[in-house]
Design an enzyme around this catalytic site. Structure first.
Site, short mmCIF file in Angstrom:
data_model
loop_
_atom_site.label_atom_id
_atom_site.label_comp_id
_atom_site.label_asym_id
_atom_site.label_seq_id
_atom_site.Cartn_x
_atom_site.Cartn_y
_atom_site.Cartn_z
N SER A 152 0.76 -1.36 0.10
CA SER A 152 -0.04 -0.26 -0.68
C SER A 152 0.66 1.64 -0.20
CB SER A 152 -0.82 -0.41 1.01
OG SER A 152 -2.30 0.76 0.68
N HIS A 269 -9.32 0.42 0.21
CA HIS A 269 -8.41 -0.47 -1.03
C HIS A 269 -9.94 -0.95 -2.00
CE1 HIS A 269 -4.60 0.36 -1.41
NE2 HIS A 269 -4.46 -0.68 0.27
#
Length: 384
Positions: A152, A269
């Protein structure tokens, strides 16, 4: 050291030769500095012919993994301050961010550090400071790096390490990303649920039923979907809080062995983060992104980046797409039977990526090390 890696080393600032080129970046506030100018090493990295580097055995090569949000802990950075240029990194971060990141990282409070707007920059800077420690203790690891990946927000740190963008540019993009994701997470009660399943677990079906449950509660367009692929039969599911509560209550129905809510502020996400897409896209458009000089793998596809435009596109897409970390691990460590695995170093707070690697590829994990960011100065080299 290969010419390619030598150039990457200089891009990060460890060589004495010139910069990769002037950046057209104009977004950081006045006073932001080009950290490449701060991170000049006293000795130039010696270049050797490419064919000599090609003769390196796989076991002599290295892979760097950069952690993401959730790995932050008060005190991180304490074990790094004795190493050259780490304080300059934090000083530059203060100019870009407008607050004292080092003070927050060292002393907290934890609830402030855990805020998405703060923890993403904190993990980013601590991870790159850990690279500086690794370079000081084991320079050959940096010189022989053949791949990098970040989870990430860690992907930004991996790209800065690989010379795809300047430190101040990458940090400013992370700042914009973190603040926009914080705002998006506050708009809708949402979160993330770590789920350890079994081969018969049906994650997609479970998410579908959770969404239907949310509709019965009057929630329009509910979100519940896999956000992180960690290792076989382990996923992180993001979505509305009601959906996550439904999955926990009915975990046995879907053959879930264990579920645990993550300490994050929102359903990352997924499309719940769509409000963060445009601010990040605008920040990245102003950055002079270059092709990484060390291969960096994308969270969105698991594959290595091949063109700078792909970096800008996929970093934006990553905000609303699942992190394919399991696929990334397979791509990095796939090799013929009997071939040695590279050394792997997790650079940054926590050892979560090492734990995941162990479940993805036990043989690769046997060559894993963690670069500690918490140890007191007198203990800083024990972990290596």
């Amino acid at each position: 050291m290969s010419v390619r890696v030598a150039r990457a080393v200089r891009a990060w600032g460890w060589g004495t030769s010139g910069r990769r080129g002037a950046s057209n970046f104009r977004l950081p506030p006045l006073g932001a500095v080009d950290v490449a100018e701060l991170l000049r090493d006293a000795t130039a990295a010696e270049e050797v012919p490419q064919e000599a580097a090609a003769r390196r055995q796989p076991g002599q090569c290295s892979v760097l993994l950069f952690p993401g949000q959730g790995s932050q802990v008060v005190g991180m950075g304490r074990g790094l301050l004795r190493y050259p240029r780490v304080r300059e990194l934090y000083a530059a971060a203060r100019r870009v961010l407008g607050y004292d990141l080092l003070e927050l990282s060292l002393h907290g409070p934890q609830e402030d550090l855990d805020r998405t707007a703060h923890c993403q920059p904190a993990v980013f800077v601590a991870s790159l400071a850990a690279v500086e420690k690794l370079h000081h203790l084991q320079p050959a690891v940096i010189e022989n790096c053949v791949a990098a990946a970040g989870f990430s927000v860690g992907e930004f740190a991996a790209l800065v390490f690989a010379g795809a963008m300047e430190f101040s540019e990458g940090l400013y993009a992370v700042k914009v990303r973190a603040e926009a994701m914080q705002e998006a997470s506050e708009a809708v009660p949402s979160g993330m649920l770590s789920v350890l399943g079994q081969p018969q677990s049906k994650f997609t079906f479970a998410c579908s039923e959770a969404r239907e449950h949310c509709k019965t509660l009057g929630i329009e367009n509910p979100v519940c979907e896999v956000a992180n692929y960690l290792f076989p039969d382990c996923r992180v599911i993001s979505g509305h809080l009601e959906a996550l509560q439904f999955l926990q209550k009915n975990s046995s129905k879907y053959h879930f062995t264990r579920t645990k809510r993550l300490l994050v502020s929102g359903g990352f996400h997924t499309r719940l983060m769509e409000p963060a897409v445009e601010p990040l896209a605008q920040a990245l458009k102003a950055i002079d992104v270059k092709k990484p000089l060390v291969p960096v793998h994308s969270n969105v596809s698991g594959n290595r980046y091949t063109h700078p435009k792909h970096i800008q596109k996929l970093l934006v897409q990553q905000v609303v797409s699942p992190v394919k970390w399991e696929q990334t691990m397979h791509a990095i460590y796939q090799r013929k039977k009997g071939t040695e695995f590279p050394q792997t170093f997790e650079v940054g707070p926590g050892k979560q990526l090492g734990t995941i690697l162990k479940s993805c590829n036990l043989q690769a994990w046997k060559s894993y090390s963690h670069v500690d960011v918490l140890a007191a100065a007198e203990d800083t080299d024990q972990d290596l």
